[in-house]
Design an enzyme around this catalytic site. Structure first.
Site, PDB file in Angstrom:
ATOM      1  N   ARG A  35       0.286   7.600  -2.847  1.00 24.07           N
ATOM      2  CA  ARG A  35       0.877   8.682  -2.042  1.00 24.07           C
ATOM      3  C   ARG A  35       2.360   8.858  -2.351  1.00 24.07           C
ATOM      4  O   ARG A  35       2.881   9.965  -2.339  1.00 24.07           O
ATOM      5  CB  ARG A  35       0.653   8.397  -0.541  1.00 24.07           C
TER       6      ARG A  35
ATOM      7  N   ASP B 156       0.822  -1.204   0.000  1.00 20.61           N
ATOM      8  CA  ASP B 156       0.000   0.000   0.000  1.00 20.61           C
ATOM      9  C   ASP B 156       0.861   1.260   0.000  1.00 20.61           C
ATOM     10  O   ASP B 156       1.977   1.259   0.514  1.00 20.61           O
ATOM     11  CB  ASP B 156      -0.927  -0.012   1.231  1.00 20.61           C
TER      12      ASP B 156
ATOM     13  N   GLU C 241       0.968 -12.740  13.239  1.00 20.71           N
ATOM     14  CA  GLU C 241       1.498 -11.511  13.827  1.00 20.71           C
ATOM     15  C   GLU C 241       1.330 -10.401  12.787  1.00 20.71           C
ATOM     16  O   GLU C 241       1.510 -10.633  11.588  1.00 20.71           O
ATOM     17  CB  GLU C 241       2.981 -11.685  14.176  1.00 20.71           C
TER      18      GLU C 241
ATOM     19  N   ARG D 169       1.927  -4.585   6.524  1.00 20.97           N
ATOM     20  CA  ARG D 169       1.259  -3.582   5.691  1.00 20.97           C
ATOM     21  C   ARG D 169       2.090  -2.312   5.676  1.00 20.97           C
ATOM     22  O   ARG D 169       2.470  -1.789   6.728  1.00 20.97           O
ATOM     23  CB  ARG D 169      -0.146  -3.251   6.213  1.00 20.97           C
TER      24      ARG D 169
ATOM     25  N   SER E  15      -8.039  -4.627   5.237  1.00 25.33           N
ATOM     26  CA  SER E  15      -8.663  -4.390   3.934  1.00 25.33           C
ATOM     27  C   SER E  15      -9.020  -5.684   3.188  1.00 25.33           C
ATOM     28  O   SER E  15      -8.690  -5.839   2.012  1.00 25.33           O
ATOM     29  CB  SER E  15      -7.767  -3.485   3.061  1.00 25.33           C
TER      30      SER E  15
ATOM     31  N   ASN F 155     -10.861  -2.967  -5.311  1.00 19.87           N
ATOM     32  CA  ASN F 155     -10.091  -2.027  -6.136  1.00 19.87           C
ATOM     33  C   ASN F 155     -10.729  -1.772  -7.508  1.00 19.87           C
ATOM     34  O   ASN F 155     -10.359  -0.812  -8.194  1.00 19.87           O
ATOM     35  CB  ASN F 155      -8.634  -2.500  -6.304  1.00 19.87           C
TER      36      ASN F 155
HETATM   37  C1  IPE Z   1      -5.395  -2.752   0.009  1.00 14.64           C
HETATM   38  O1  IPE Z   1      -5.059  -1.439  -0.291  1.00 14.64           O
HETATM   39  C2  IPE Z   1      -5.464  -3.559  -1.254  1.00 14.64           C
HETATM   40  C3  IPE Z   1      -4.184  -3.816  -1.881  1.00 14.64           C
HETATM   41  C4  IPE Z   1      -3.030  -3.464  -1.431  1.00 14.64           C
HETATM   42  C5  IPE Z   1      -4.239  -4.555  -3.105  1.00 14.64           C
HETATM   43  P1  IPE Z   1      -6.198  -0.315  -0.528  1.00 14.64           P
HETATM   44  O2  IPE Z   1      -5.481   0.949  -0.719  1.00 14.64           O
HETATM   45  O3  IPE Z   1      -7.120  -0.761  -1.575  1.00 14.64           O
HETATM   46  O4  IPE Z   1      -6.973  -0.360   0.883  1.00 14.64           O
HETATM   47  P2  IPE Z   1      -7.832   0.739   1.612  1.00 14.64           P
HETATM   48  O5  IPE Z   1      -8.858   1.213   0.630  1.00 14.64           O
HETATM   49  O6  IPE Z   1      -6.918   1.831   2.034  1.00 14.64           O
HETATM   50  O7  IPE Z   1      -8.412   0.027   2.799  1.00 14.64           O
HETATM   51  C1  IPE Z   2      -1.467   0.123  -3.396  1.00 17.70           C
HETATM   52  O1  IPE Z   2      -1.271   1.481  -3.455  1.00 17.70           O
HETATM   53  C2  IPE Z   2      -1.743  -0.496  -4.743  1.00 17.70           C
HETATM   54  C3  IPE Z   2      -3.104  -1.015  -4.899  1.00 17.70           C
HETATM   55  C4  IPE Z   2      -4.039  -1.020  -3.989  1.00 17.70           C
HETATM   56  C5  IPE Z   2      -3.446  -1.565  -6.205  1.00 17.70           C
HETATM   57  P1  IPE Z   2      -2.491   2.511  -3.527  1.00 17.70           P
HETATM   58  O2  IPE Z   2      -2.837   2.725  -4.947  1.00 17.70           O
HETATM   59  O3  IPE Z   2      -3.608   2.056  -2.642  1.00 17.70           O
HETATM   60  O4  IPE Z   2      -1.812   3.802  -2.929  1.00 17.70           O
HETATM   61  P2  IPE Z   2      -2.438   4.842  -1.903  1.00 17.70           P
HETATM   62  O5  IPE Z   2      -2.960   4.045  -0.736  1.00 17.70           O
HETATM   63  O6  IPE Z   2      -3.532   5.540  -2.633  1.00 17.70           O
HETATM   64  O7  IPE Z   2      -1.304   5.727  -1.529  1.00 17.70           O
HETATM   65 MG    MG Z   3      -4.085   2.345  -0.710  1.00 15.70          MG
END
Ligand code: IPE
Ligand code: IPE
Ligand code: MG
Length: 231
Positions: free
Chosen positions: A17, A13, A196, A177, A185, A62
């Site tokens: 950002r 994740d 853990e 994470r 998520s 997603n």
């Molecule tokens: C979790 O990340 C899903 C993946 C890393 C594939 P998200 O960015 O989708 O999760 P939320 O929306 O912040 O919970």
């Molecule tokens: C994780 O990064 C990748 C996927 C969930 C596919 P994000 O795209 O969720 O990045 P943030 O959370 O918006 O920074």
């Molecule tokens: Mg994300």
């Protein structure tokens, strides 16, 4: 006595950002993020001898993202996997997937099936991609399969878990994470019952070997009890 780590599961994740910090489009974060997964897996296999490493790369939720972002993620994944195909074979890494991959674009589906098949004889190092994966969808699917197989009357956890996507994969010892969010998520909710959990503020594209080592060192200090009394 410390039990060897069998499975580390990561939630990738913070790609968006990471890109925003650098005034890049979100796709820039996804592109850099895709590279990290193979590097971290190699490190986990070679340095830590961890047999299973799972990456949450696309959740069932997603799909709600803008169409262009979704298609870009799949395109980048496909390109990256094709680039790594030879390395999977050279390094004897078996590819597995969790989730309904038949719903993914046909070219990505074909690449996944091709690499899975080409690496199916390897056993020591297992790279698992959770793609179009969600724990709730997985649970419902398993219930439906149990009903079809008429195993409901005598159902116990061992039987039920055979119907999960992770049937041949041990439960994660550690779930990591990145990006500072402190939630699962919809990731491996049943399998992580006794895992853990480790959370780091680092955005996924910045998560390197040293960051992975820190997570493992932290894990090693934990006392896992599984409902037992303190040792
Ligand atoms: C979790 O990340 C899903 C993946 C890393 C594939 P998200 O960015 O989708 O999760 P939320 O929306 O912040 O919970
Ligand atoms: C994780 O990064 C990748 C996927 C969930 C596919 P994000 O795209 O969720 O990045 P943030 O959370 O918006 O920074
Ligand atoms: Mg994300």
């Amino acid at each position: 006595m410390e039990t060897p780590l069998k499975h580390v599961a990561l939630i990738l994740d913070g790609n968006g950002r990471w890109a925003k910090q650098r005034n890049l489009p979100r796709s820039g974060g996804h592109k850099e993020g895709a590279k990290r997964a193979f590097e971290i897996a190699q490190h986990a296999f070679q340095h830590w001898h961890i047999p299973f490493v799972t990456f949450y790369a696309f959740s069932t939720e997603n799909w709600q993202r803008p169409k262009l972002e979704v298609s870009t993620i799949f395109r980048l994944l496909n390109t990256h996997l094709k680039k790594q195909r030879a390395n999977f074979i050279k390094e004897k890494i078996r590819l597995h997937t969790l989730g309904d991959i038949a719903q993914l674009p046909s070219n990505l589906y074909a690449t996944l099936m091709d690499i899975k098949q080409a690496t199916s004889q390897f056993t020591k190092c297992n790279l698992v991609l959770a793609l179009n994966y969600g724990a709730r969808e997985e649970t419902l699917r398993a219930i439906k399969l149990c009903i079809q197989a008429s195993t409901v009357q005598s159902l116990d956890w061992n039987t039920f878990s055979r119907y999960l996507y992770t049937a041949d994969i041990p439960d994660p010892d550690l779930v990591i994470r990145t990006s500072g969010e402190v939630r699962l998520s919809n990731y491996l909710c049943l399998q992580s019952a006794y895992s853990e959990l480790y959370f780091t503020p680092t955005y996924w594209p910045d998560f390197n070997k040293e960051a992975f080592d820190l997570a493992i060192e932290n894990y090693k200090k934990r006392e896992r009890r599984f409902g037992n009394a303190e040792q």
